[in-house]
Design a protein around this motif. Structure first.
Motif, PDB file in Angstrom:
ATOM      1  N   LEU A 131       0.823  -1.206   0.000  1.00 15.29           N
ATOM      2  CA  LEU A 131       0.000   0.000   0.000  1.00 15.29           C
ATOM      3  C   LEU A 131       0.856   1.254   0.000  1.00 15.29           C
ATOM      4  O   LEU A 131       0.642   2.169  -0.793  1.00 15.29           O
ATOM      5  N   ILE A 132       1.862   1.304   0.867  1.00 17.44           N
ATOM      6  CA  ILE A 132       2.714   2.497   0.957  1.00 17.44           C
ATOM      7  C   ILE A 132       3.564   2.640  -0.300  1.00 17.44           C
ATOM      8  O   ILE A 132       3.782   3.742  -0.798  1.00 17.44           O
ATOM      9  N   GLY A 133       4.036   1.525  -0.835  1.00 21.22           N
ATOM     10  CA  GLY A 133       4.866   1.572  -2.029  1.00 21.22           C
ATOM     11  C   GLY A 133       4.146   2.100  -3.250  1.00 21.22           C
ATOM     12  O   GLY A 133       4.779   2.542  -4.209  1.00 21.22           O
ATOM     13  N   ALA A 134       2.795   2.050  -3.222  1.00 23.43           N
ATOM     14  CA  ALA A 134       2.027   2.555  -4.360  1.00 23.43           C
ATOM     15  C   ALA A 134       1.998   4.080  -4.405  1.00 23.43           C
ATOM     16  O   ALA A 134       1.714   4.662  -5.447  1.00 23.43           O
ATOM     17  N   ARG A 166      -7.535  -3.626  -4.468  1.00 19.66           N
ATOM     18  CA  ARG A 166      -8.311  -3.134  -5.611  1.00 19.66           C
ATOM     19  C   ARG A 166      -7.946  -1.694  -5.936  1.00 19.66           C
ATOM     20  O   ARG A 166      -7.954  -1.293  -7.101  1.00 19.66           O
ATOM     21  N   TRP A 167      -7.616  -0.909  -4.894  1.00 13.20           N
ATOM     22  CA  TRP A 167      -7.223   0.471  -5.129  1.00 13.20           C
ATOM     23  C   TRP A 167      -5.897   0.535  -5.894  1.00 13.20           C
ATOM     24  O   TRP A 167      -5.704   1.405  -6.753  1.00 13.20           O
ATOM     25  N   ILE A 168      -4.989  -0.368  -5.606  1.00 19.55           N
ATOM     26  CA  ILE A 168      -3.713  -0.402  -6.324  1.00 19.55           C
ATOM     27  C   ILE A 168      -3.930  -0.640  -7.809  1.00 19.55           C
ATOM     28  O   ILE A 168      -3.255  -0.053  -8.658  1.00 19.55           O
ATOM     29  N   GLY A 169      -4.885  -1.503  -8.152  1.00 18.47           N
ATOM     30  CA  GLY A 169      -5.206  -1.734  -9.558  1.00 18.47           C
ATOM     31  C   GLY A 169      -4.839  -3.132 -10.013  1.00 18.47           C
ATOM     32  O   GLY A 169      -3.710  -3.577  -9.812  1.00 18.47           O
ATOM     33  N   GLU A 170      -5.806  -3.819 -10.630  1.00 16.55           N
ATOM     34  CA  GLU A 170      -5.580  -5.189 -11.070  1.00 16.55           C
ATOM     35  C   GLU A 170      -4.505  -5.267 -12.145  1.00 16.55           C
ATOM     36  O   GLU A 170      -3.750  -6.250 -12.210  1.00 16.55           O
ATOM     37  N   HIS A 171      -4.391  -4.254 -12.989  1.00 20.23           N
ATOM     38  CA  HIS A 171      -3.386  -4.299 -14.055  1.00 20.23           C
ATOM     39  C   HIS A 171      -1.976  -4.321 -13.481  1.00 20.23           C
ATOM     40  O   HIS A 171      -1.080  -4.967 -14.042  1.00 20.23           O
ATOM     41  N   ARG A 172      -1.760  -3.629 -12.345  1.00 19.36           N
ATOM     42  CA  ARG A 172      -0.441  -3.655 -11.721  1.00 19.36           C
ATOM     43  C   ARG A 172      -0.167  -5.012 -11.087  1.00 19.36           C
ATOM     44  O   ARG A 172       0.955  -5.530 -11.157  1.00 19.36           O
ATOM     45  N   TRP A 173      -1.173  -5.585 -10.448  1.00 26.52           N
ATOM     46  CA  TRP A 173      -1.014  -6.929  -9.879  1.00 26.52           C
ATOM     47  C   TRP A 173      -0.704  -7.946 -10.986  1.00 26.52           C
ATOM     48  O   TRP A 173       0.149  -8.822 -10.816  1.00 26.52           O
ATOM     49  N   PRO A 201       8.265   1.226 -10.882  1.00 31.74           N
ATOM     50  CA  PRO A 201       7.531   1.817  -9.753  1.00 31.74           C
ATOM     51  C   PRO A 201       6.225   1.074  -9.480  1.00 31.74           C
ATOM     52  O   PRO A 201       5.561   0.590 -10.398  1.00 31.74           O
ATOM     53  N   VAL A 202       5.850   0.960  -8.225  1.00 33.52           N
ATOM     54  CA  VAL A 202       4.633   0.283  -7.729  1.00 33.52           C
ATOM     55  C   VAL A 202       4.754  -1.228  -7.871  1.00 33.52           C
ATOM     56  O   VAL A 202       4.565  -1.967  -6.906  1.00 33.52           O
ATOM     57  N   VAL A 203       5.096  -1.697  -9.085  1.00 34.62           N
ATOM     58  CA  VAL A 203       5.216  -3.146  -9.303  1.00 34.62           C
ATOM     59  C   VAL A 203       6.268  -3.737  -8.376  1.00 34.62           C
ATOM     60  O   VAL A 203       6.124  -4.861  -7.890  1.00 34.62           O
ATOM     61  N   ASN A 204       7.330  -2.956  -8.097  1.00 33.05           N
ATOM     62  CA  ASN A 204       8.398  -3.487  -7.244  1.00 33.05           C
ATOM     63  C   ASN A 204       7.925  -3.761  -5.818  1.00 33.05           C
ATOM     64  O   ASN A 204       8.526  -4.556  -5.103  1.00 33.05           O
ATOM     65  N   LEU A 231       4.858  -4.971  -5.230  1.00 35.57           N
ATOM     66  CA  LEU A 231       3.856  -6.032  -5.337  1.00 35.57           C
ATOM     67  C   LEU A 231       4.476  -7.406  -5.579  1.00 35.57           C
ATOM     68  O   LEU A 231       3.920  -8.419  -5.161  1.00 35.57           O
ATOM     69  N   THR A 232       5.617  -7.442  -6.277  1.00 30.97           N
ATOM     70  CA  THR A 232       6.224  -8.738  -6.591  1.00 30.97           C
ATOM     71  C   THR A 232       6.609  -9.540  -5.350  1.00 30.97           C
ATOM     72  O   THR A 232       6.456 -10.775  -5.360  1.00 30.97           O
ATOM     73  N   PRO A 233       7.094  -8.931  -4.240  1.00 34.91           N
ATOM     74  CA  PRO A 233       7.372  -9.747  -3.053  1.00 34.91           C
ATOM     75  C   PRO A 233       6.124 -10.440  -2.510  1.00 34.91           C
ATOM     76  O   PRO A 233       6.184 -11.602  -2.092  1.00 34.91           O
ATOM     77  N   VAL A 234       5.002  -9.735  -2.507  1.00 33.84           N
ATOM     78  CA  VAL A 234       3.750 -10.326  -2.013  1.00 33.84           C
ATOM     79  C   VAL A 234       3.349 -11.507  -2.887  1.00 33.84           C
ATOM     80  O   VAL A 234       2.982 -12.585  -2.390  1.00 33.84           O
ATOM     81  N   LEU A 235       3.439 -11.337  -4.194  1.00 34.63           N
ATOM     82  CA  LEU A 235       3.053 -12.419  -5.096  1.00 34.63           C
ATOM     83  C   LEU A 235       4.030 -13.581  -5.018  1.00 34.63           C
ATOM     84  O   LEU A 235       3.635 -14.741  -5.133  1.00 34.63           O
ATOM     85  N   ALA A 236       5.311 -13.275  -4.816  1.00 33.59           N
ATOM     86  CA  ALA A 236       6.293 -14.357  -4.666  1.00 33.59           C
ATOM     87  C   ALA A 236       5.966 -15.202  -3.445  1.00 33.59           C
ATOM     88  O   ALA A 236       6.046 -16.440  -3.479  1.00 33.59           O
ATOM     89  N   GLY A 237       5.582 -14.561  -2.338  1.00 39.13           N
ATOM     90  CA  GLY A 237       5.180 -15.313  -1.151  1.00 39.13           C
ATOM     91  C   GLY A 237       3.882 -16.054  -1.349  1.00 39.13           C
ATOM     92  O   GLY A 237       3.719 -17.194  -0.909  1.00 39.13           O
ATOM     93  N   THR A 238       2.926 -15.428  -2.035  1.00 39.48           N
ATOM     94  CA  THR A 238       1.631 -16.069  -2.298  1.00 39.48           C
ATOM     95  C   THR A 238       1.786 -17.312  -3.151  1.00 39.48           C
ATOM     96  O   THR A 238       1.125 -18.339  -2.922  1.00 39.48           O
TER      97      THR A 238
END
Length: 218
Positions: free
Chosen positions: A29-32, A89-96, A119-122, A124-131
């Protein structure tokens, strides 16, 4: 005057502040909203030599390590709930989706390292890597490699810009004007491209009338 004041800051203090900023930048959230790139470049303007850049870079990389580890643990613990909650959802599905392609595509390791420059994507990738269950040791190895290059590059660019400004203060106004014009032009081009892309997506396929020849039939 401002650049001279920045140049007198202790590089250890700059590194400590950068550590805190980049650790927060790793939060989804903060990184966005936190401009980590701009913060790193501005920090670089306070540095006046390779040794000072290296000291601040060490703090920055530690901050990236903490942020990436926190993101991976969030993904490991909460999974896709982070992506689909209100903040996600606020971050945006396209970025996810873009971050997911980087984390799961061919050559995902180098792609994770390269994601540090997005930017922003950096964040999100840690969260997805853990998921997605990527092993932590593999994830953090590539994340740290990318972070080291990213932090060092932005600090070096900021340091070079700071030195240039300190020795060429009379060029500040014309250079700032040129930069503003270039940025404004890029923004306008980007907005027009996005508007055209949205128009193409929203236009129904059947609404396009095929062109017919105006020439009379013989």
């Amino acid at each position: 005057m401002l650049m001279e004041t920045l140049g007198q800051l202790d590089p250890y203090l700059v590194g400590a502040v950068l550590l805190a900023v980049l650790a927060l930048d790793g939060s989804p959230l903060i990184g966005a909203v936190l401009p980590g790139e701009a913060a790193t470049a501005v920090a670089g303007t306070a540095l006046t030599g390779p040794l000072e850049v290296a000291i601040a870079a060490a703090g920055g990389v530690i901050g990236c390590y903490l942020g990436a580890t926190g993101g991976w643990l969030i993904g490991r613990r909460y999974g896709s709930r982070v992506r689909h909650n209100r903040a996600g959802r606020w971050i945006g599905e396209h970025r996810w989706a873009r971050a997911e392609r980087l984390a799961t595509g061919t050559g995902s390791g180098p792609a994770l390292a390269a994601a540090c420059f997005l930017p922003v994507v950096n964040s999100l990738t840690p969260v997805l890597a853990g998921t997605l269950g990527m092993p932590y040791h593999r994830f953090i190895r590539w994340a740290l490699a990318g972070s080291a290059v990213w932090v060092s590059a932005y600090l070096a660019l900021g340091s070079a810009a700071g030195e240039f400004v300190r020795h060429n203060e009379h060029l500040m106004v014309p250079v700032a004007g040129c930069v503003a014009v270039v940025i404004a032009g890029l923004v306008v081009i980007g907005l027009r491209a996005r508007a055209n892309r949205r128009a193409e997506i929203s236009e129904p396929v059947g609404s396009r009338i095929p062109e017919t020849s105006s020439r009379p039939l013989r």
